[in-house]
Design a protein around this motif. Structure first.
Motif, PDB file in Angstrom:
ATOM      1  N   LEU A 112       1.325  -1.362  -0.023  1.00 35.20           N
ATOM      2  CA  LEU A 112       0.551  -0.381  -0.355  1.00 35.20           C
ATOM      3  C   LEU A 112       0.789   0.957   0.009  1.00 35.20           C
ATOM      4  O   LEU A 112       1.606   1.020   1.405  1.00 35.20           O
ATOM      5  CB  LEU A 112      -1.068   0.029   0.787  1.00 35.20           C
ATOM      6  N   ILE A 113       1.102   2.480  -1.096  1.00 38.07           N
ATOM      7  CA  ILE A 113       1.828   3.356  -1.117  1.00 38.07           C
ATOM      8  C   ILE A 113       0.519   4.538  -1.253  1.00 38.07           C
ATOM      9  O   ILE A 113      -0.828   4.425  -1.888  1.00 38.07           O
ATOM     10  CB  ILE A 113       1.817   3.425  -1.979  1.00 38.07           C
ATOM     11  N   CYS A 114       1.039   5.415  -0.202  1.00 34.32           N
ATOM     12  CA  CYS A 114       0.032   6.410   0.190  1.00 34.32           C
ATOM     13  C   CYS A 114       0.622   7.285   0.435  1.00 34.32           C
ATOM     14  O   CYS A 114       1.904   7.924   0.150  1.00 34.32           O
ATOM     15  CB  CYS A 114      -0.398   6.352   1.746  1.00 34.32           C
ATOM     16  N   GLY A 115       0.275   9.100  -0.730  1.00 32.56           N
ATOM     17  CA  GLY A 115       0.962   9.869  -0.391  1.00 32.56           C
ATOM     18  C   GLY A 115      -0.355  11.346  -0.875  1.00 32.56           C
ATOM     19  O   GLY A 115      -1.117  11.098  -1.297  1.00 32.56           O
ATOM     20  N   GLY A 116       0.070  12.363  -0.314  1.00 29.96           N
ATOM     21  CA  GLY A 116      -1.159  13.822  -0.883  1.00 29.96           C
ATOM     22  C   GLY A 116      -0.601  13.944  -2.155  1.00 29.96           C
ATOM     23  O   GLY A 116       0.567  13.837  -2.192  1.00 29.96           O
TER      24      GLY A 116
END
Length: 115
Positions: free
Chosen positions: A25-29
């Motif tokens: 799972l990759i998360c970013g703004g």
């Protein structure tokens, strides 16, 4: 085959309940001239879900915005206050640019990768 999700830009809360099958799972703004802020709890929720289910978690970036303690003076004129509160304190974000906002989530870089 690997199954992964790139949750970026993270622009709302996600219910991760049925996603235990993920390999990463990759998360970013969001970044750029019209970037919208990501609530810190959205990133924390993705991280906490990943950790609870042994899914490698990679936090890519905050985007242009970062959380600031409330109340605090800032050099930045552009602020966003989320309606949600934690322990009665509103979440305040300021638009300071991608480079300054960085990629630390709760004081740590999250660079986990599948094996």
């Amino acid at each position: 085959w690997r199954t992964w999700v790139s949750y970026e830009p993270a622009l709302s809360q996600v219910d991760w309940t049925m996603w235990q099958f993920l390999d990463q799972l990759i998360c970013g703004g969001e970044s750029g001239p019209r970037a919208r802020p990501m609530h810190p709890d959205w990133a924390r929720s993705a991280r906490d879900f990943s950790q609870a289910n042994n899914i490698p978690f990679f936090f890519k970036q905050w985007g242009n915005w970062r959380e600031v303690p409330f109340p605090q003076k800032s050099e930045c004129e552009t602020k966003m206050v989320f309606a949600s509160e934690h322990k009665g304190i509103p979440t305040v974000m300021e638009n300071i640019g991608k480079k300054k906002a960085g990629r630390l989530l709760d004081g740590r870089e999250w660079n986990e990768m599948p094996r």
